[in-house]
Design a protein around this motif. Sequence first.
Motif, PDB file in Angstrom:
ATOM      1  N   SER A  70       0.852  -1.193   0.000  1.00 39.49           N
ATOM      2  CA  SER A  70       0.000   0.000   0.000  1.00 39.49           C
ATOM      3  C   SER A  70       0.886   1.240   0.000  1.00 39.49           C
ATOM      4  CB  SER A  70      -0.899  -0.022   1.231  1.00 39.49           C
ATOM      5  OG  SER A  70      -0.122   0.172   2.383  1.00 39.49           O
ATOM      6  N   GLY A  71       0.273   2.394   0.309  1.00 36.80           N
ATOM      7  CA  GLY A  71       1.043   3.632   0.328  1.00 36.80           C
ATOM      8  C   GLY A  71       1.985   3.698   1.522  1.00 36.80           C
ATOM      9  N   GLY A  72       1.670   2.948   2.575  1.00 36.73           N
ATOM     10  CA  GLY A  72       2.482   3.015   3.788  1.00 36.73           C
ATOM     11  C   GLY A  72       3.192   1.715   4.131  1.00 36.73           C
ATOM     12  N   ALA A  98       6.001   0.325  -1.378  1.00 35.55           N
ATOM     13  CA  ALA A  98       5.869   0.252  -2.837  1.00 35.55           C
ATOM     14  C   ALA A  98       4.990   1.391  -3.366  1.00 35.55           C
ATOM     15  CB  ALA A  98       5.296  -1.098  -3.239  1.00 35.55           C
ATOM     16  N   GLY A  99       3.875   1.654  -2.686  1.00 37.29           N
ATOM     17  CA  GLY A  99       2.971   2.723  -3.134  1.00 37.29           C
ATOM     18  C   GLY A  99       3.636   4.086  -3.052  1.00 37.29           C
ATOM     19  N   GLU A 100       4.451   4.245  -2.002  1.00 38.64           N
ATOM     20  CA  GLU A 100       5.185   5.502  -1.827  1.00 38.64           C
ATOM     21  C   GLU A 100       6.163   5.696  -2.997  1.00 38.64           C
ATOM     22  OE1 GLU A 100       6.978   5.148   1.970  1.00 38.64           O
ATOM     23  OE2 GLU A 100       7.666   7.218   2.044  1.00 38.64           O
ATOM     24  N   PHE A 131       5.777   4.516  -6.014  1.00 40.45           N
ATOM     25  CA  PHE A 131       4.947   4.923  -7.160  1.00 40.45           C
ATOM     26  C   PHE A 131       4.632   6.422  -7.072  1.00 40.45           C
ATOM     27  CE2 PHE A 131       4.040   0.463  -8.102  1.00 40.45           C
ATOM     28  CZ  PHE A 131       3.849   0.489  -9.474  1.00 40.45           C
ATOM     29  N   ASP A 132       4.265   6.876  -5.872  1.00 40.68           N
ATOM     30  CA  ASP A 132       3.876   8.283  -5.713  1.00 40.68           C
ATOM     31  C   ASP A 132       5.065   9.219  -5.969  1.00 40.68           C
ATOM     32  OD1 ASP A 132       1.318   7.450  -5.109  1.00 40.68           O
ATOM     33  OD2 ASP A 132       1.643   7.452  -2.943  1.00 40.68           O
ATOM     34  N   LYS A 133       6.258   8.838  -5.457  1.00 38.77           N
ATOM     35  CA  LYS A 133       7.427   9.707  -5.621  1.00 38.77           C
ATOM     36  C   LYS A 133       7.878   9.754  -7.080  1.00 38.77           C
ATOM     37  CE  LYS A 133       9.187   9.507  -0.921  1.00 38.77           C
ATOM     38  NZ  LYS A 133      10.128   8.881   0.016  1.00 38.77           N
ATOM     39  N   GLY A 187       0.219   8.381  -7.354  1.00 40.06           N
ATOM     40  CA  GLY A 187       1.127   8.010  -8.430  1.00 40.06           C
ATOM     41  C   GLY A 187       0.818   6.683  -9.098  1.00 40.06           C
ATOM     42  N   GLY A 188       0.297   5.720  -8.340  1.00 45.21           N
ATOM     43  CA  GLY A 188       0.104   4.368  -8.886  1.00 45.21           C
ATOM     44  C   GLY A 188      -0.742   4.345 -10.151  1.00 45.21           C
ATOM     45  N   PRO A 189      -1.985   4.817 -10.067  1.00 50.28           N
ATOM     46  CA  PRO A 189      -2.833   4.791 -11.262  1.00 50.28           C
ATOM     47  C   PRO A 189      -2.245   5.641 -12.394  1.00 50.28           C
ATOM     48  CG  PRO A 189      -4.133   5.274  -9.297  1.00 50.28           C
ATOM     49  CD  PRO A 189      -2.708   5.283  -8.885  1.00 50.28           C
ATOM     50  N   GLY A 248      -4.018  -4.504  -0.805  1.00 51.77           N
ATOM     51  CA  GLY A 248      -3.475  -3.148  -0.616  1.00 51.77           C
ATOM     52  C   GLY A 248      -3.605  -2.335  -1.903  1.00 51.77           C
ATOM     53  N   GLY A 249      -3.424  -1.027  -1.794  1.00 51.08           N
ATOM     54  CA  GLY A 249      -3.615  -0.140  -2.942  1.00 51.08           C
ATOM     55  C   GLY A 249      -2.837  -0.562  -4.181  1.00 51.08           C
ATOM     56  N   VAL A 250      -1.575  -0.987  -3.989  1.00 49.98           N
ATOM     57  CA  VAL A 250      -0.736  -1.345  -5.139  1.00 49.98           C
ATOM     58  C   VAL A 250      -1.212  -2.658  -5.784  1.00 49.98           C
ATOM     59  CG1 VAL A 250       1.661  -1.735  -5.885  1.00 49.98           C
ATOM     60  CG2 VAL A 250       1.184  -0.096  -4.072  1.00 49.98           C
ATOM     61  N   ALA A 310      -3.877  -3.100  -6.940  1.00 52.59           N
ATOM     62  CA  ALA A 310      -4.716  -2.730  -8.093  1.00 52.59           C
ATOM     63  C   ALA A 310      -3.886  -2.681  -9.374  1.00 52.59           C
ATOM     64  CB  ALA A 310      -5.357  -1.365  -7.848  1.00 52.59           C
ATOM     65  N   ASN A 311      -2.571  -2.735  -9.235  1.00 54.44           N
ATOM     66  CA  ASN A 311      -1.713  -2.603 -10.421  1.00 54.44           C
ATOM     67  C   ASN A 311      -1.819  -3.823 -11.353  1.00 54.44           C
ATOM     68  OD1 ASN A 311       1.216  -2.969 -11.755  1.00 54.44           O
ATOM     69  ND2 ASN A 311       0.722  -0.811 -11.463  1.00 54.44           N
ATOM     70  N   ARG A 312      -2.159  -3.535 -12.589  1.00 58.41           N
ATOM     71  CA  ARG A 312      -2.427  -4.609 -13.556  1.00 58.41           C
ATOM     72  C   ARG A 312      -1.178  -5.430 -13.845  1.00 58.41           C
ATOM     73  NH1 ARG A 312      -4.015  -1.641 -17.801  1.00 58.41           N
ATOM     74  NH2 ARG A 312      -5.658  -0.709 -16.575  1.00 58.41           N
ATOM     75  N   THR A 368      -7.667  -0.311  -2.789  1.00 58.91           N
ATOM     76  CA  THR A 368      -7.363   0.929  -2.070  1.00 58.91           C
ATOM     77  C   THR A 368      -8.309   1.041  -0.873  1.00 58.91           C
ATOM     78  OG1 THR A 368      -8.718   2.028  -3.704  1.00 58.91           O
ATOM     79  CG2 THR A 368      -6.360   2.254  -3.976  1.00 58.91           C
ATOM     80  N   ASP A 369      -8.023   2.015  -0.010  1.00 59.77           N
ATOM     81  CA  ASP A 369      -8.733   2.077   1.267  1.00 59.77           C
ATOM     82  C   ASP A 369     -10.249   2.152   1.092  1.00 59.77           C
ATOM     83  OD1 ASP A 369      -6.342   1.914   2.466  1.00 59.77           O
ATOM     84  OD2 ASP A 369      -6.204   4.017   3.058  1.00 59.77           O
ATOM     85  N   ASN A 370     -10.943   1.355   1.898  1.00 59.17           N
ATOM     86  CA  ASN A 370     -12.409   1.288   1.862  1.00 59.17           C
ATOM     87  C   ASN A 370     -12.883   0.786   3.207  1.00 59.17           C
ATOM     88  OD1 ASN A 370     -13.114  -1.839   1.603  1.00 59.17           O
ATOM     89  ND2 ASN A 370     -11.229  -1.440   0.492  1.00 59.17           N
TER      90      ASN A 370
HETATM   91  O1  KG4 Z   1      -4.093   0.967   0.468  1.00 58.81           O
HETATM   92  P1  KG4 Z   1      -4.066   2.373   0.054  1.00 58.81           P
HETATM   93  O2  KG4 Z   1      -5.318   2.975  -0.523  1.00 58.81           O
HETATM   94  O3  KG4 Z   1      -3.655   3.308   1.233  1.00 58.81           O
HETATM   95  C1  KG4 Z   1      -2.769   2.947   2.232  1.00 58.81           C
HETATM   96  O4  KG4 Z   1      -3.172   2.249   3.168  1.00 58.81           O
HETATM   97  O5  KG4 Z   1      -1.594   3.352   2.066  1.00 58.81           O
HETATM   98  O6  KG4 Z   1      -2.880   2.523  -0.990  1.00 58.81           O
HETATM   99  C2  KG4 Z   1      -2.600   3.705  -1.651  1.00 58.81           C
HETATM  100  C3  KG4 Z   1      -1.388   3.491  -2.533  1.00 58.81           C
HETATM  101  C4  KG4 Z   1      -0.896   4.784  -3.170  1.00 58.81           C
HETATM  102  O7  KG4 Z   1       0.487   4.891  -2.949  1.00 58.81           O
HETATM  103  C5  KG4 Z   1      -1.214   4.586  -4.638  1.00 58.81           C
HETATM  104  O8  KG4 Z   1      -0.286   5.225  -5.506  1.00 58.81           O
HETATM  105  C6  KG4 Z   1      -1.144   3.079  -4.784  1.00 58.81           C
HETATM  106  O9  KG4 Z   1      -1.717   2.582  -3.590  1.00 58.81           O
HETATM  107  N1  KG4 Z   1      -1.919   2.598  -5.935  1.00 58.81           N
HETATM  108  C7  KG4 Z   1      -1.364   1.976  -6.984  1.00 58.81           C
HETATM  109  C8  KG4 Z   1      -2.422   1.741  -7.912  1.00 58.81           C
HETATM  110  N2  KG4 Z   1      -3.577   2.221  -7.370  1.00 58.81           N
HETATM  111  C9  KG4 Z   1      -3.245   2.738  -6.149  1.00 58.81           C
HETATM  112  N3  KG4 Z   1      -0.101   1.612  -7.244  1.00 58.81           N
HETATM  113  C10 KG4 Z   1       0.158   1.004  -8.423  1.00 58.81           C
HETATM  114  N4  KG4 Z   1      -0.792   0.764  -9.356  1.00 58.81           N
HETATM  115  C11 KG4 Z   1      -2.071   1.104  -9.155  1.00 58.81           C
HETATM  116  N5  KG4 Z   1      -2.994   0.864 -10.091  1.00 58.81           N
END
Ligand code: KG4
Length: 476
Positions: free
Chosen positions: A257-259, A283-285, A287-289, A300-302, A399-401, A403-405, A431-433
């Motif tokens: 995820s982002g964290g 990993a999500g961080e 992507f964002d950076k 950044g991920g999407p 986790g958010g990441v 979602a990455n295809r 992603t968070d829900n």
């Molecule tokens: O789980 P999440 O919604 O929040 C946390 O608990 O951190 O994850 C958010 C993270 C963000 O860094 C976002 O860039 C990443 O998930 N993310 C993705 C994708 N969709 C969201 N990373 C890569 N590919 C995606 N499609």
Amino acid sequence: MAPAAIHDQVGQAIGTTHSLAVHGKTGLGLVSFGCLGALLEAGALGAGGQACHISLGHGGEAEDQQGGNQDGEEAAHRLRVWRCSWGALPKQDGDLLPRQKLDLLPGQDVSCGHYGSSPVAMPTVLALETSCDESAAAVVRDQRPLASAVATQMEEHARFGGVVPEIASRRHVEALPQLIDQVMADSGLGFADLDGIAATVTPGLVGALLVGSVTARTLARLHGLPFLGVHHLEGHLCSVHLGEPLPPGPFLVLLVSGGHSELIRVDGPGAYRRLARSRDDAAGEAFDKVARLLELGYPGGPAIQAAAAGGQADRFPLPKGRVSLPGGGFHPYDFSFSGLKTAMVRLVAEQQRLADGAGTALPLADLAASFEQVVAEVLVERTCRCAKDQGLETLVLVGGVAANRRLRNLLEARCQTLGLAWRAAPLAYCTDNAAMIGVAAEQRLLAGGQSSIELAVAPRWPLEDALALYDRQNPF
Ligand code: KG4
Ligand code: ZN
């Protein structure tokens, strides 16, 4: 066989007079969690956290763990029942209670029956999630969202390139009441139909967590309902149950995820062991950076996924960061993404210079695809290695990441090659829900747990100690 008759037999087999809530379907539709075999879960409520796991073999052979009748042929099922504490699995045959034979048909619905003198339906939970920049509410029953709504604040944080805690808290305060009204209306239920109210209490931004937690505790008090404080990461782990039923556990979860970027061994609800983590950026961080570096916006991920479409993923070789051990060598599974980010900074500067010299555009798609590819490869390689070392045959991606295809495709391909099973959280619940928080709370309620109304919030708390959130004595 009618559901009531099944419940009678289940009750006799377990030898309990406690009410049972049994749910799931026989065969492929069966709900399973961290237990052996195709499985019905039954929580013996009020039995001091005792739970009963019931597994169904098929074709007359109880040890057959495949669960369900894959080819749709009708078969008699054998019932296997054992008692164990919630989260633990029976270790030896001695733990098994006598077997009984049941004539259940594949696909037969055995949902929501009652046994005993005080009937119990599957718990219905209103759940809130406000740990970061998404305000969310959901009503969940039987691992299914009856209603779920998310109000994202991303646009507001986007101009700062990251989440601003104070803004996040204020927006939660504004959004939450409407979201609660919406999911209650969408579910068609009233507060009298609920069995508990849950909110994420850790980890996250303290001010943001407080909004959900105070709201949930107030509603719980007001309506005389149990409050459940949920660990955000346990919520992510549970998001996989919102999708296809899981094969028999235990399993290895890649939570990205982002964290967080972690590998977690799951032996049952509440039985979690972290086997790997990121030593720097999640990993999500990363992507964002990198998205910010490429001026693609936030999150950044999407944005990177969209920019990478059609890009050449092997054009730029990038480092697969490893973590050194003090005694020499490398940690076998731990992640490190900060070196990759630095390599991207250098690579983009160099490509920009070349592009400026040649009067061409930055090769954005190739840069994004190469970055995405190396992240996906690192995650999948270390996850598969860890699963092999642990002897685990099912991988779970949340986790958010998740979602990455590219990551999903690579994991699927690698699992196919290695003969491993895999499941990922449905795209809508990566992603968070709040639906995932509701599933975690529902499991806890079924095990007879609830949190103290005085439970506070904490920026950090180990997932391994998530059960402490249901102790009488508050951990925080
Ligand atoms: O789980 P999440 O919604 O929040 C946390 O608990 O951190 O994850 C958010 C993270 C963000 O860094 C976002 O860039 C990443 O998930 N993310 C993705 C994708 N969709 C969201 N990373 C890569 N590919 C995606 N499609
Ligand atoms: Zn999250």
